[in-house]
Design an enzyme around this catalytic site. Structure first.
Site, PDB file in Angstrom:
ATOM      1  N   SER A 167       0.811  -1.214   0.000  1.00 35.35           N
ATOM      2  CA  SER A 167       0.000   0.000   0.000  1.00 35.35           C
ATOM      3  C   SER A 167       0.845   1.265   0.000  1.00 35.35           C
ATOM      4  O   SER A 167       0.514   2.239  -0.683  1.00 35.35           O
ATOM      5  CB  SER A 167      -0.943   0.002   1.204  1.00 35.35           C
ATOM      6  OG  SER A 167      -1.861  -1.065   1.111  1.00 35.35           O
ATOM      7  N   ARG A 219       2.312 -11.858   8.230  1.00 42.28           N
ATOM      8  CA  ARG A 219       1.229 -11.101   7.592  1.00 42.28           C
ATOM      9  C   ARG A 219       1.589 -10.785   6.145  1.00 42.28           C
ATOM     10  O   ARG A 219       0.800 -10.969   5.240  1.00 42.28           O
ATOM     11  CB  ARG A 219       0.968  -9.819   8.381  1.00 42.28           C
ATOM     12  CG  ARG A 219      -0.173  -8.965   7.855  1.00 42.28           C
ATOM     13  CD  ARG A 219      -0.265  -7.692   8.685  1.00 42.28           C
ATOM     14  NE  ARG A 219      -1.314  -6.808   8.212  1.00 42.28           N
ATOM     15  CZ  ARG A 219      -2.557  -6.800   8.664  1.00 42.28           C
ATOM     16  NH1 ARG A 219      -2.918  -7.659   9.593  1.00 42.28           N
ATOM     17  NH2 ARG A 219      -3.448  -5.943   8.195  1.00 42.28           N
ATOM     18  N   ARG A 258       4.139  -8.938  15.345  1.00 46.29           N
ATOM     19  CA  ARG A 258       3.852  -7.595  14.830  1.00 46.29           C
ATOM     20  C   ARG A 258       2.472  -7.100  15.251  1.00 46.29           C
ATOM     21  O   ARG A 258       2.222  -5.892  15.257  1.00 46.29           O
ATOM     22  CB  ARG A 258       3.987  -7.554  13.306  1.00 46.29           C
ATOM     23  CG  ARG A 258       3.046  -8.483  12.565  1.00 46.29           C
ATOM     24  CD  ARG A 258       3.218  -8.351  11.056  1.00 46.29           C
ATOM     25  NE  ARG A 258       2.614  -7.126  10.552  1.00 46.29           N
ATOM     26  CZ  ARG A 258       2.750  -6.686   9.306  1.00 46.29           C
ATOM     27  NH1 ARG A 258       3.485  -7.373   8.446  1.00 46.29           N
ATOM     28  NH2 ARG A 258       2.168  -5.584   8.907  1.00 46.29           N
ATOM     29  N   ARG A 268      -0.852   0.319  14.542  1.00 43.96           N
ATOM     30  CA  ARG A 268      -0.869   1.696  14.051  1.00 43.96           C
ATOM     31  C   ARG A 268      -2.202   2.394  14.339  1.00 43.96           C
ATOM     32  O   ARG A 268      -2.447   3.484  13.838  1.00 43.96           O
ATOM     33  CB  ARG A 268      -0.582   1.733  12.545  1.00 43.96           C
ATOM     34  CG  ARG A 268      -1.635   1.060  11.682  1.00 43.96           C
ATOM     35  CD  ARG A 268      -1.261   1.134  10.210  1.00 43.96           C
ATOM     36  NE  ARG A 268      -2.215   0.380   9.395  1.00 43.96           N
ATOM     37  CZ  ARG A 268      -2.010   0.030   8.132  1.00 43.96           C
ATOM     38  NH1 ARG A 268      -0.866   0.354   7.548  1.00 43.96           N
ATOM     39  NH2 ARG A 268      -2.917  -0.649   7.451  1.00 43.96           N
ATOM     40  N   ASP A 281      -4.094  -0.919  -5.604  1.00 42.52           N
ATOM     41  CA  ASP A 281      -2.689  -0.586  -5.375  1.00 42.52           C
ATOM     42  C   ASP A 281      -1.784  -1.811  -5.373  1.00 42.52           C
ATOM     43  O   ASP A 281      -0.578  -1.695  -5.539  1.00 42.52           O
ATOM     44  CB  ASP A 281      -2.525   0.192  -4.063  1.00 42.52           C
ATOM     45  CG  ASP A 281      -3.140  -0.539  -2.874  1.00 42.52           C
ATOM     46  OD1 ASP A 281      -3.892  -1.512  -3.091  1.00 42.52           O
ATOM     47  OD2 ASP A 281      -2.873  -0.125  -1.728  1.00 42.52           O
ATOM     48  N   HIS A 282      -2.376  -2.991  -5.185  1.00 45.14           N
ATOM     49  CA  HIS A 282      -1.638  -4.259  -5.214  1.00 45.14           C
ATOM     50  C   HIS A 282      -2.651  -5.378  -5.061  1.00 45.14           C
ATOM     51  O   HIS A 282      -3.829  -5.142  -4.784  1.00 45.14           O
ATOM     52  CB  HIS A 282      -0.593  -4.334  -4.084  1.00 45.14           C
ATOM     53  CG  HIS A 282      -1.174  -4.164  -2.714  1.00 45.14           C
ATOM     54  ND1 HIS A 282      -1.846  -5.174  -2.059  1.00 45.14           N
ATOM     55  CD2 HIS A 282      -1.214  -3.098  -1.874  1.00 45.14           C
ATOM     56  CE1 HIS A 282      -2.260  -4.743  -0.887  1.00 45.14           C
ATOM     57  NE2 HIS A 282      -1.897  -3.477  -0.748  1.00 45.14           N
ATOM     58  N   HIS A 290       0.682 -10.219   0.273  1.00 44.62           N
ATOM     59  CA  HIS A 290       0.276  -9.614  -0.991  1.00 44.62           C
ATOM     60  C   HIS A 290       0.687 -10.525  -2.150  1.00 44.62           C
ATOM     61  O   HIS A 290       1.280 -11.578  -1.955  1.00 44.62           O
ATOM     62  CB  HIS A 290       0.926  -8.239  -1.153  1.00 44.62           C
ATOM     63  CG  HIS A 290       0.469  -7.240  -0.146  1.00 44.62           C
ATOM     64  ND1 HIS A 290       1.112  -6.040   0.061  1.00 44.62           N
ATOM     65  CD2 HIS A 290      -0.572  -7.255   0.721  1.00 44.62           C
ATOM     66  CE1 HIS A 290       0.484  -5.366   1.009  1.00 44.62           C
ATOM     67  NE2 HIS A 290      -0.532  -6.084   1.427  1.00 44.62           N
TER      68      HIS A 290
END
Length: 532
Positions: free
Chosen positions: A65, A156, A188, A194, A439-440, A457
Protein backbone atom coordinates in the site's frame (compact mmCIF):
# COMPACT_ATOMS: atom_id res chain seq x y z
CA UNK A 1 -26.45 21.06 -12.46
CA UNK A 2 -25.78 24.25 -10.52
CA UNK A 3 -23.96 27.02 -12.31
CA UNK A 4 -20.23 26.87 -11.58
CA UNK A 5 -20.49 23.48 -9.90
CA UNK A 6 -17.80 20.89 -10.52
CA UNK A 7 -18.10 17.34 -11.79
CA UNK A 8 -15.20 15.61 -10.05
CA UNK A 9 -12.74 12.96 -11.06
CA UNK A 10 -13.08 10.31 -8.35
CA UNK A 11 -10.14 7.95 -7.91
CA UNK A 12 -11.42 4.80 -6.19
CA UNK A 13 -8.63 2.60 -4.83
CA UNK A 14 -9.69 -0.96 -4.01
CA UNK A 15 -6.85 -1.88 -1.67
CA UNK A 16 -5.63 -5.45 -2.24
CA UNK A 17 -7.97 -6.17 -5.20
CA UNK A 18 -5.72 -8.06 -7.60
CA UNK A 19 -6.67 -9.77 -10.86
CA UNK A 20 -6.58 -13.55 -11.15
CA UNK A 21 -8.86 -15.71 -13.29
CA UNK A 22 -8.54 -18.96 -11.35
CA UNK A 23 -11.29 -19.33 -8.74
CA UNK A 24 -9.38 -21.54 -6.30
CA UNK A 25 -8.64 -19.48 -3.20
CA UNK A 26 -9.82 -16.35 -5.01
CA UNK A 27 -12.19 -14.37 -2.79
CA UNK A 28 -12.84 -11.87 -5.58
CA UNK A 29 -13.80 -14.51 -8.15
CA UNK A 30 -15.87 -16.50 -5.65
CA UNK A 31 -17.70 -13.48 -4.25
CA UNK A 32 -20.81 -12.00 -5.81
CA UNK A 33 -19.66 -8.69 -7.26
CA UNK A 34 -22.34 -7.61 -9.76
CA UNK A 35 -21.22 -3.99 -9.89
CA UNK A 36 -17.55 -4.56 -10.63
CA UNK A 37 -18.46 -7.39 -13.03
CA UNK A 38 -20.80 -5.19 -15.08
CA UNK A 39 -18.34 -2.30 -15.07
CA UNK A 40 -15.57 -4.61 -16.29
CA UNK A 41 -17.75 -5.69 -19.20
CA UNK A 42 -19.23 -2.30 -20.11
CA UNK A 43 -16.47 0.27 -19.67
CA UNK A 44 -12.94 0.90 -20.88
CA UNK A 45 -10.68 -1.27 -18.77
CA UNK A 46 -7.22 -2.73 -18.72
CA UNK A 47 -4.77 -4.37 -16.33
CA UNK A 48 -1.80 -2.51 -14.91
CA UNK A 49 1.36 -3.44 -13.02
CA UNK A 50 1.63 -2.83 -9.27
CA UNK A 51 4.74 -4.77 -8.24
CA UNK A 52 8.45 -5.17 -8.94
CA UNK A 53 10.39 -2.69 -11.04
CA UNK A 54 7.16 -1.08 -12.26
CA UNK A 55 6.79 0.49 -8.80
CA UNK A 56 10.47 0.93 -7.91
CA UNK A 57 10.96 -2.43 -6.18
CA UNK A 58 13.27 -5.33 -7.06
CA UNK A 59 12.04 -7.60 -9.84
CA UNK A 60 9.45 -10.04 -8.51
CA UNK A 61 8.90 -8.15 -5.26
CA UNK A 62 5.22 -7.85 -4.36
CA UNK A 63 3.78 -4.37 -4.11
CA UNK A 64 2.22 -2.88 -1.02
CA UNK A 65 0.00 0.00 0.00
CA UNK A 66 2.78 2.47 0.80
CA UNK A 67 4.61 1.84 -2.45
CA UNK A 68 1.39 1.84 -4.42
CA UNK A 69 0.13 5.16 -3.12
CA UNK A 70 3.57 6.77 -3.50
CA UNK A 71 3.65 5.81 -7.17
CA UNK A 72 0.03 6.80 -7.78
CA UNK A 73 0.44 10.23 -6.23
CA UNK A 74 3.89 10.93 -7.67
CA UNK A 75 3.07 10.08 -11.27
CA UNK A 76 6.46 8.45 -11.68
CA UNK A 77 8.19 5.22 -10.70
CA UNK A 78 9.54 5.94 -7.22
CA UNK A 79 12.78 4.19 -6.17
CA UNK A 80 11.78 2.46 -2.94
CA UNK A 81 13.57 2.46 0.40
CA UNK A 82 14.01 -1.30 0.18
CA UNK A 83 16.24 -0.80 -2.85
CA UNK A 84 18.06 2.27 -1.47
CA UNK A 85 18.98 0.54 1.77
CA UNK A 86 19.83 -2.81 0.18
CA UNK A 87 22.18 -1.06 -2.24
CA UNK A 88 23.88 0.83 0.62
CA UNK A 89 24.46 -2.42 2.50
CA UNK A 90 25.63 -4.41 -0.52
CA UNK A 91 27.99 -1.62 -1.60
CA UNK A 92 29.37 -1.20 1.93
CA UNK A 93 28.33 2.46 1.99
CA UNK A 94 26.18 2.02 5.09
CA UNK A 95 29.36 2.00 7.20
CA UNK A 96 29.93 5.60 6.10
CA UNK A 97 26.34 6.69 6.79
CA UNK A 98 26.61 9.68 9.15
CA UNK A 99 23.68 8.68 11.37
CA UNK A 100 24.96 5.11 11.66
CA UNK A 101 28.44 6.38 12.52
CA UNK A 102 27.00 8.68 15.19
CA UNK A 103 25.02 6.01 17.04
CA UNK A 104 27.93 3.56 16.91
CA UNK A 105 30.23 6.25 18.30
CA UNK A 106 27.82 7.01 21.17
CA UNK A 107 27.53 3.33 22.09
CA UNK A 108 31.31 2.87 22.07
CA UNK A 109 31.96 6.02 24.13
CA UNK A 110 29.36 5.00 26.74
CA UNK A 111 30.45 1.34 26.70
CA UNK A 112 26.78 0.46 26.34
CA UNK A 113 24.51 -1.83 24.35
CA UNK A 114 23.31 -1.48 20.76
CA UNK A 115 19.72 -2.64 20.21
CA UNK A 116 18.44 -3.59 16.77
CA UNK A 117 14.65 -3.44 16.68
CA UNK A 118 12.51 -4.34 13.70
CA UNK A 119 10.40 -6.71 11.68
CA UNK A 120 12.46 -9.82 10.99
CA UNK A 121 11.00 -10.74 7.63
CA UNK A 122 11.89 -11.55 4.06
CA UNK A 123 8.69 -9.85 2.91
CA UNK A 124 10.33 -6.56 1.98
CA UNK A 125 7.20 -4.56 2.82
CA UNK A 126 8.19 -2.94 6.11
CA UNK A 127 11.74 -4.24 6.40
CA UNK A 128 14.06 -6.97 5.23
CA UNK A 129 16.03 -9.42 7.32
CA UNK A 130 19.10 -8.80 5.14
CA UNK A 131 19.17 -5.23 6.49
CA UNK A 132 19.38 -6.59 10.04
CA UNK A 133 22.20 -8.93 9.06
CA UNK A 134 23.97 -5.97 7.47
CA UNK A 135 23.64 -3.96 10.69
CA UNK A 136 25.10 -6.83 12.69
CA UNK A 137 28.09 -6.79 10.34
CA UNK A 138 28.42 -3.02 10.80
CA UNK A 139 28.39 -3.42 14.59
CA UNK A 140 31.16 -6.00 14.40
CA UNK A 141 33.19 -3.79 12.07
CA UNK A 142 32.82 -0.88 14.50
CA UNK A 143 33.96 -3.00 17.45
CA UNK A 144 30.63 -3.08 19.29
CA UNK A 145 30.40 -6.30 21.28
CA UNK A 146 27.06 -6.08 23.11
CA UNK A 147 24.30 -6.21 20.48
CA UNK A 148 20.70 -7.17 21.27
CA UNK A 149 18.18 -8.02 18.59
CA UNK A 150 14.53 -7.35 19.42
CA UNK A 151 12.87 -9.47 16.78
CA UNK A 152 9.37 -8.66 15.58
CA UNK A 153 7.87 -11.63 13.74
CA UNK A 154 5.81 -11.16 10.58
CA UNK A 155 3.34 -13.75 9.30
CA UNK A 156 1.23 -11.10 7.59
CA UNK A 157 3.32 -10.07 4.60
CA UNK A 158 4.82 -13.55 4.61
CA UNK A 159 3.71 -17.11 5.30
CA UNK A 160 2.27 -17.33 8.86
CA UNK A 161 5.07 -19.70 9.92
CA UNK A 162 7.97 -18.30 7.92
CA UNK A 163 9.41 -16.67 11.04
CA UNK A 164 11.09 -19.88 12.13
CA UNK A 165 13.40 -19.89 9.14
CA UNK A 166 14.16 -16.18 9.59
CA UNK A 167 15.01 -16.48 13.29
CA UNK A 168 17.26 -19.46 12.55
CA UNK A 169 18.94 -17.35 9.87
CA UNK A 170 19.63 -14.61 12.43
CA UNK A 171 20.87 -17.10 15.04
CA UNK A 172 23.22 -18.64 12.50
CA UNK A 173 24.59 -15.24 11.47
CA UNK A 174 25.24 -14.08 15.04
CA UNK A 175 27.05 -17.35 15.77
CA UNK A 176 29.15 -16.96 12.63
CA UNK A 177 30.29 -13.40 13.34
CA UNK A 178 30.58 -13.87 17.10
CA UNK A 179 28.38 -10.97 18.25
CA UNK A 180 24.69 -10.37 18.82
CA UNK A 181 21.83 -12.29 20.38
CA UNK A 182 18.06 -12.30 20.02
CA UNK A 183 16.93 -10.74 23.31
CA UNK A 184 13.18 -10.49 22.76
CA UNK A 185 10.54 -11.72 20.34
CA UNK A 186 7.23 -9.95 19.66
CA UNK A 187 4.57 -10.58 17.07
CA UNK A 188 3.85 -7.59 14.83
CA UNK A 189 0.26 -7.64 16.09
CA UNK A 190 1.68 -6.10 19.28
CA UNK A 191 4.84 -4.23 18.31
CA UNK A 192 3.58 -2.71 15.05
CA UNK A 193 0.07 -1.53 15.82
CA UNK A 194 -0.87 1.70 14.05
CA UNK A 195 -4.38 2.30 15.40
CA UNK A 196 -3.52 3.59 18.86
CA UNK A 197 -4.20 0.29 20.54
CA UNK A 198 -1.59 1.21 23.10
CA UNK A 199 -2.13 -1.90 25.20
CA UNK A 200 -0.51 -3.88 22.40
CA UNK A 201 2.47 -1.55 22.07
CA UNK A 202 2.87 -1.53 25.84
CA UNK A 203 3.38 -5.29 25.94
CA UNK A 204 6.20 -5.08 23.38
CA UNK A 205 7.76 -1.99 24.96
CA UNK A 206 7.84 -3.45 28.46
CA UNK A 207 9.44 -6.68 27.29
CA UNK A 208 12.16 -4.68 25.54
CA UNK A 209 12.81 -2.36 28.51
CA UNK A 210 12.42 -4.67 31.52
CA UNK A 211 15.43 -6.91 32.00
CA UNK A 212 15.47 -10.56 32.93
CA UNK A 213 17.22 -13.81 32.11
CA UNK A 214 14.70 -14.88 29.51
CA UNK A 215 13.04 -18.18 28.78
CA UNK A 216 16.17 -20.30 28.75
CA UNK A 217 15.52 -21.48 25.20
CA UNK A 218 16.46 -20.04 21.83
CA UNK A 219 14.19 -17.72 19.87
CA UNK A 220 13.62 -20.38 17.23
CA UNK A 221 12.71 -22.96 19.89
CA UNK A 222 10.30 -20.45 21.40
CA UNK A 223 8.63 -19.95 18.03
CA UNK A 224 8.23 -23.69 17.52
CA UNK A 225 6.49 -23.89 20.89
CA UNK A 226 4.17 -21.07 19.81
CA UNK A 227 3.28 -22.97 16.65
CA UNK A 228 2.47 -26.03 18.74
CA UNK A 229 0.03 -23.88 20.71
CA UNK A 230 -1.62 -22.62 17.53
CA UNK A 231 0.02 -19.17 17.65
CA UNK A 232 1.58 -18.06 14.37
CA UNK A 233 4.20 -15.38 13.76
CA UNK A 234 1.97 -12.30 13.72
CA UNK A 235 0.45 -13.03 17.11
CA UNK A 236 3.44 -14.16 19.19
CA UNK A 237 3.04 -12.65 22.66
CA UNK A 238 6.04 -10.41 23.47
CA UNK A 239 8.57 -12.37 25.50
CA UNK A 240 12.15 -12.04 26.67
CA UNK A 241 14.47 -14.75 25.37
CA UNK A 242 17.84 -13.54 26.68
CA UNK A 243 19.21 -10.70 28.85
CA UNK A 244 19.55 -7.24 27.33
CA UNK A 245 17.01 -4.52 28.14
CA UNK A 246 17.03 -1.04 26.63
CA UNK A 247 18.59 1.13 29.37
CA UNK A 248 19.96 4.68 29.78
CA UNK A 249 23.06 5.19 27.68
CA UNK A 250 22.15 2.58 25.09
CA UNK A 251 21.62 3.02 21.37
CA UNK A 252 18.59 1.77 19.44
CA UNK A 253 18.29 1.29 15.68
CA UNK A 254 14.75 0.69 14.42
CA UNK A 255 15.42 -0.88 11.03
CA UNK A 256 11.90 -0.83 9.58
CA UNK A 257 11.93 1.42 6.54
CA UNK A 258 8.17 1.86 6.27
CA UNK A 259 6.99 4.46 8.80
CA UNK A 260 3.32 3.79 9.46
CA UNK A 261 3.65 0.72 11.68
CA UNK A 262 6.88 1.86 13.33
CA UNK A 263 5.67 5.21 14.66
CA UNK A 264 3.85 4.13 17.81
CA UNK A 265 6.64 2.01 19.28
CA UNK A 266 9.11 4.78 18.44
CA UNK A 267 6.87 7.32 20.19
CA UNK A 268 6.92 5.19 23.33
CA UNK A 269 10.72 5.37 23.36
CA UNK A 270 11.36 9.00 22.39
CA UNK A 271 8.28 11.26 22.63
CA UNK A 272 8.72 13.62 25.62
CA UNK A 273 4.95 14.17 25.94
CA UNK A 274 3.98 10.54 25.42
CA UNK A 275 0.68 9.54 27.06
CA UNK A 276 -0.18 6.21 25.44
CA UNK A 277 0.61 4.40 28.69
CA UNK A 278 2.72 5.00 31.79
CA UNK A 279 6.40 4.47 31.23
CA UNK A 280 9.72 5.71 32.57
CA UNK A 281 11.72 7.93 30.23
CA UNK A 282 14.99 6.30 29.19
CA UNK A 283 17.71 8.96 29.11
CA UNK A 284 20.21 9.34 27.64
CA UNK A 285 19.19 7.23 24.67
CA UNK A 286 20.48 7.52 21.12
CA UNK A 287 17.64 6.42 18.87
CA UNK A 288 17.99 5.99 15.11
CA UNK A 289 15.29 5.16 12.59
CA UNK A 290 16.16 3.85 9.15
CA UNK A 291 13.83 6.36 7.49
CA UNK A 292 11.92 9.39 8.74
CA UNK A 293 8.91 8.12 10.65
CA UNK A 294 7.78 11.57 11.74
CA UNK A 295 9.61 14.86 11.32
CA UNK A 296 8.84 15.78 14.96
CA UNK A 297 10.57 12.74 16.48
CA UNK A 298 13.90 13.56 18.24
CA UNK A 299 15.84 10.81 16.47
CA UNK A 300 18.67 10.26 14.04
CA UNK A 301 17.56 9.28 10.52
CA UNK A 302 19.80 7.08 8.41
CA UNK A 303 18.05 7.54 5.07
CA UNK A 304 16.47 10.96 4.72
CA UNK A 305 13.24 11.36 2.74
CA UNK A 306 13.34 11.73 -1.00
CA UNK A 307 11.86 15.02 -2.16
CA UNK A 308 9.26 14.86 -4.90
CA UNK A 309 8.26 17.97 -6.79
CA UNK A 310 5.15 18.41 -8.92
CA UNK A 311 3.22 15.43 -7.61
CA UNK A 312 -0.49 15.08 -8.32
CA UNK A 313 -1.84 16.79 -5.20
CA UNK A 314 0.60 19.66 -5.64
CA UNK A 315 -0.32 20.19 -9.30
CA UNK A 316 -4.04 20.19 -8.48
CA UNK A 317 -3.42 22.78 -5.76
CA UNK A 318 -1.18 24.97 -7.91
CA UNK A 319 -3.99 25.31 -10.45
CA UNK A 320 -6.35 26.61 -7.80
CA UNK A 321 -8.47 23.46 -7.71
CA UNK A 322 -9.76 21.73 -4.60
CA UNK A 323 -9.32 18.07 -3.71
CA UNK A 324 -10.64 15.67 -1.09
CA UNK A 325 -9.10 12.55 0.45
CA UNK A 326 -10.85 9.97 2.59
CA UNK A 327 -10.18 6.49 3.97
CA UNK A 328 -10.74 4.62 7.17
CA UNK A 329 -8.04 4.51 9.82
CA UNK A 330 -6.07 1.61 8.36
CA UNK A 331 -5.47 3.38 5.04
CA UNK A 332 -5.78 7.05 5.96
CA UNK A 333 -2.01 7.63 5.92
CA UNK A 334 -1.88 6.14 2.45
CA UNK A 335 -4.32 8.58 0.81
CA UNK A 336 -2.67 11.50 2.61
CA UNK A 337 0.96 11.10 3.71
CA UNK A 338 2.07 8.52 1.14
CA UNK A 339 -0.08 9.88 -1.69
CA UNK A 340 1.61 13.25 -1.08
CA UNK A 341 5.12 11.82 -1.33
CA UNK A 342 5.75 11.66 2.41
CA UNK A 343 4.44 15.12 3.29
CA UNK A 344 2.30 15.32 6.43
CA UNK A 345 0.69 18.68 5.71
CA UNK A 346 -2.13 18.89 3.15
CA UNK A 347 -1.75 21.11 0.11
CA UNK A 348 -3.77 24.29 -0.13
CA UNK A 349 -7.31 23.36 -1.10
CA UNK A 350 -6.87 19.75 0.06
CA UNK A 351 -9.53 18.57 2.51
CA UNK A 352 -9.41 15.27 4.37
CA UNK A 353 -11.79 13.15 6.41
CA UNK A 354 -10.87 10.13 8.48
CA UNK A 355 -13.39 7.35 9.05
CA UNK A 356 -12.69 5.25 12.14
CA UNK A 357 -11.95 1.58 11.52
CA UNK A 358 -13.79 -0.86 13.80
CA UNK A 359 -11.89 -1.69 16.98
CA UNK A 360 -11.66 -5.46 16.65
CA UNK A 361 -8.81 -7.88 17.24
CA UNK A 362 -8.89 -9.22 13.67
CA UNK A 363 -10.76 -7.86 10.69
CA UNK A 364 -12.26 -11.21 9.80
CA UNK A 365 -14.50 -10.45 12.79
CA UNK A 366 -15.83 -7.38 10.96
CA UNK A 367 -15.10 -7.83 7.23
CA UNK A 368 -17.46 -4.99 6.33
CA UNK A 369 -15.13 -2.71 8.31
CA UNK A 370 -16.33 0.91 7.92
CA UNK A 371 -16.97 0.77 4.18
CA UNK A 372 -20.58 1.96 4.42
CA UNK A 373 -19.65 5.02 6.49
CA UNK A 374 -16.72 5.72 4.19
CA UNK A 375 -19.01 5.59 1.16
CA UNK A 376 -21.38 8.12 2.72
CA UNK A 377 -18.46 10.47 3.38
CA UNK A 378 -17.32 10.17 -0.25
CA UNK A 379 -20.85 10.68 -1.62
CA UNK A 380 -21.23 13.80 0.52
CA UNK A 381 -17.99 15.17 -0.94
CA UNK A 382 -19.19 14.39 -4.47
CA UNK A 383 -22.51 16.15 -3.86
CA UNK A 384 -20.78 19.36 -2.79
CA UNK A 385 -19.44 19.74 -6.34
CA UNK A 386 -16.52 21.84 -5.15
CA UNK A 387 -13.76 19.25 -5.63
CA UNK A 388 -11.99 18.55 -8.91
CA UNK A 389 -10.35 15.41 -7.50
CA UNK A 390 -11.65 13.02 -4.85
CA UNK A 391 -9.54 10.08 -3.65
CA UNK A 392 -11.09 7.23 -1.66
CA UNK A 393 -9.52 3.99 -0.46
CA UNK A 394 -11.51 0.87 0.42
CA UNK A 395 -9.37 -1.11 2.87
CA UNK A 396 -11.46 -4.30 3.14
CA UNK A 397 -9.88 -6.59 0.50
CA UNK A 398 -6.40 -5.97 1.88
CA UNK A 399 -7.06 -5.89 5.61
CA UNK A 400 -9.36 -8.92 5.59
CA UNK A 401 -7.17 -10.65 3.01
CA UNK A 402 -4.32 -10.49 5.51
CA UNK A 403 -6.29 -12.62 7.97
CA UNK A 404 -6.24 -15.62 5.63
CA UNK A 405 -9.94 -16.19 6.31
CA UNK A 406 -11.57 -17.01 2.96
CA UNK A 407 -15.22 -16.58 3.94
CA UNK A 408 -14.51 -13.23 5.57
CA UNK A 409 -12.56 -12.06 2.51
CA UNK A 410 -15.51 -12.96 0.28
CA UNK A 411 -17.74 -10.91 2.56
CA UNK A 412 -15.24 -8.05 2.38
CA UNK A 413 -15.16 -7.87 -1.42
CA UNK A 414 -18.94 -8.18 -1.63
CA UNK A 415 -19.27 -5.27 0.80
CA UNK A 416 -16.95 -3.13 -1.29
CA UNK A 417 -18.82 -4.04 -4.47
CA UNK A 418 -22.12 -3.00 -2.90
CA UNK A 419 -20.63 0.30 -1.71
CA UNK A 420 -19.10 0.86 -5.12
CA UNK A 421 -22.55 0.75 -6.69
CA UNK A 422 -23.84 3.40 -4.30
CA UNK A 423 -20.82 5.63 -4.85
CA UNK A 424 -21.05 5.41 -8.63
CA UNK A 425 -24.69 6.44 -8.51
CA UNK A 426 -23.66 9.55 -6.61
CA UNK A 427 -20.88 10.28 -9.09
CA UNK A 428 -23.20 9.82 -12.07
CA UNK A 429 -25.72 12.31 -10.70
CA UNK A 430 -23.16 15.11 -10.94
CA UNK A 431 -21.65 13.99 -14.25
CA UNK A 432 -18.41 12.92 -12.65
CA UNK A 433 -15.68 10.61 -13.88
CA UNK A 434 -14.65 7.55 -11.88
CA UNK A 435 -11.36 5.70 -12.12
CA UNK A 436 -11.30 2.35 -10.31
CA UNK A 437 -7.89 0.84 -9.56
CA UNK A 438 -6.07 -1.24 -6.95
CA UNK A 439 -2.69 -0.59 -5.38
CA UNK A 440 -1.64 -4.26 -5.21
CA UNK A 441 -3.09 -7.74 -5.05
CA UNK A 442 -4.14 -9.74 -2.00
CA UNK A 443 -7.73 -11.00 -1.76
CA UNK A 444 -7.50 -12.84 -5.09
CA UNK A 445 -5.03 -15.31 -3.54
CA UNK A 446 -6.16 -16.55 -0.13
CA UNK A 447 -4.83 -20.12 -0.26
CA UNK A 448 -1.51 -21.48 -1.45
CA UNK A 449 -1.18 -24.60 -3.61
CA UNK A 450 -1.42 -26.83 -0.53
CA UNK A 451 -4.60 -25.20 0.76
CA UNK A 452 -2.85 -23.27 3.53
CA UNK A 453 -3.95 -19.69 4.27
CA UNK A 454 -1.97 -17.12 2.28
CA UNK A 455 -1.84 -13.81 4.15
CA UNK A 456 0.64 -11.86 2.04
CA UNK A 457 0.28 -9.61 -0.99
CA UNK A 458 0.74 -10.85 -4.55
CA UNK A 459 2.53 -9.76 -7.72
CA UNK A 460 -0.63 -10.02 -9.83
CA UNK A 461 -1.79 -7.27 -12.14
CA UNK A 462 -4.55 -4.98 -10.89
CA UNK A 463 -7.61 -3.51 -12.63
CA UNK A 464 -8.04 -0.09 -14.18
CA UNK A 465 -11.60 0.90 -15.14
CA UNK A 466 -12.57 4.31 -16.54
CA UNK A 467 -16.17 5.41 -16.10
CA UNK A 468 -17.23 8.69 -17.63
CA UNK A 469 -20.78 9.77 -16.95
CA UNK A 470 -23.35 12.38 -17.81
CA UNK A 471 -25.61 14.12 -15.31
CA UNK A 472 -28.33 11.48 -15.33
CA UNK A 473 -26.52 8.27 -16.26
CA UNK A 474 -23.18 6.55 -15.82
CA UNK A 475 -22.52 5.31 -19.40
CA UNK A 476 -22.19 8.69 -21.13
CA UNK A 477 -19.33 8.57 -23.60
CA UNK A 478 -17.02 6.42 -21.49
CA UNK A 479 -17.43 3.26 -23.54
CA UNK A 480 -15.55 4.80 -26.47
CA UNK A 481 -12.38 5.90 -24.70
CA UNK A 482 -9.50 3.65 -25.83
CA UNK A 483 -6.95 2.55 -23.24
CA UNK A 484 -3.41 1.32 -23.74
CA UNK A 485 -1.86 -1.80 -22.26
CA UNK A 486 1.27 -2.28 -20.14
CA UNK A 487 0.50 0.60 -17.81
CA UNK A 488 1.51 0.89 -14.17
CA UNK A 489 0.55 2.85 -11.08
CA UNK A 490 2.80 5.75 -12.10
CA UNK A 491 0.46 6.32 -15.05
CA UNK A 492 -2.59 7.14 -12.91
CA UNK A 493 -1.68 10.77 -12.12
CA UNK A 494 -0.97 11.65 -15.79
CA UNK A 495 -4.32 10.08 -16.70
CA UNK A 496 -6.13 12.23 -14.15
CA UNK A 497 -4.35 15.37 -15.35
CA UNK A 498 -5.35 14.58 -18.93
CA UNK A 499 -9.00 14.21 -17.93
CA UNK A 500 -8.82 17.52 -16.05
CA UNK A 501 -7.05 19.11 -19.03
CA UNK A 502 -4.09 20.12 -16.86
CA UNK A 503 -0.51 20.06 -18.18
CA UNK A 504 1.67 17.19 -17.05
CA UNK A 505 4.88 18.46 -15.40
CA UNK A 506 8.22 17.20 -16.65
CA UNK A 507 8.97 15.49 -13.32
CA UNK A 508 5.98 13.21 -13.87
CA UNK A 509 7.43 10.53 -16.11
CA UNK A 510 4.31 8.36 -16.14
CA UNK A 511 2.16 8.24 -19.26
CA UNK A 512 -1.61 8.59 -19.50
CA UNK A 513 -3.39 5.27 -19.93
CA UNK A 514 -5.87 6.93 -22.27
CA UNK A 515 -4.79 6.66 -25.89
CA UNK A 516 -4.74 9.84 -27.95
CA UNK A 517 -8.22 11.27 -28.11
CA UNK A 518 -10.00 14.56 -28.63
CA UNK A 519 -11.90 16.16 -25.80
CA UNK A 520 -14.32 18.99 -25.38
CA UNK A 521 -13.63 20.61 -22.02
CA UNK A 522 -16.65 21.54 -19.96
CA UNK A 523 -16.53 24.76 -17.93
CA UNK A 524 -16.43 22.58 -14.81
CA UNK A 525 -13.22 20.90 -16.04
CA UNK A 526 -14.81 17.52 -16.69
CA UNK A 527 -14.32 16.48 -20.34
CA UNK A 528 -16.86 14.79 -22.58
CA UNK A 529 -15.70 12.37 -25.23
CA UNK A 530 -16.70 13.73 -28.65
CA UNK A 531 -14.95 11.56 -31.20
CA UNK A 532 -12.03 9.32 -32.05
Amino acid sequence: MKNGSISPVVLIILDGWGYREEKYGNAIAVGKTPNIDSLWQAYPRTLIQASGKAVGLPEGQMGNSEVGHLNIGAGRVVPQELVRISDAIEDGLIVQNQAIKKICQDVIERNSKLHLVGLCSSGGVHSHVNHLLGLLDVAKAKGISDVCVHAITDGRDTNPKSGLHVLKQIEYHTNQIGIGRIATVSGRYYAMDRDKRWDRIQKAYEVMTQDGYGTGCSASDLLQKSYAEGITDEFVLPVRVAPGAVEPGDGVIFFNFRPDRARQLTQAFVAPDFNGFERQTIQPLTFLTFTQYDSSFPVLVAFEPQNFNNILGQVISQHGLRQFRTAETEKYAHVTYFFNGGLEQPFEGEDRELVQSPMVSHYDEAPEMSAEDLTEVAIAAVKKQIYSLIVINYANPDMVGHTGAMDAAVNAVQTVDHCLGKLLQGISKVGGTAIIIADHGNAEYMWDEDGNPWTAHTTNLVPFILIEGEVSKIPGHGTKVPLRENGCLADIAPTILEILNLPQPAEMTGKSIIKKAEYELKPNRTPVRVGL
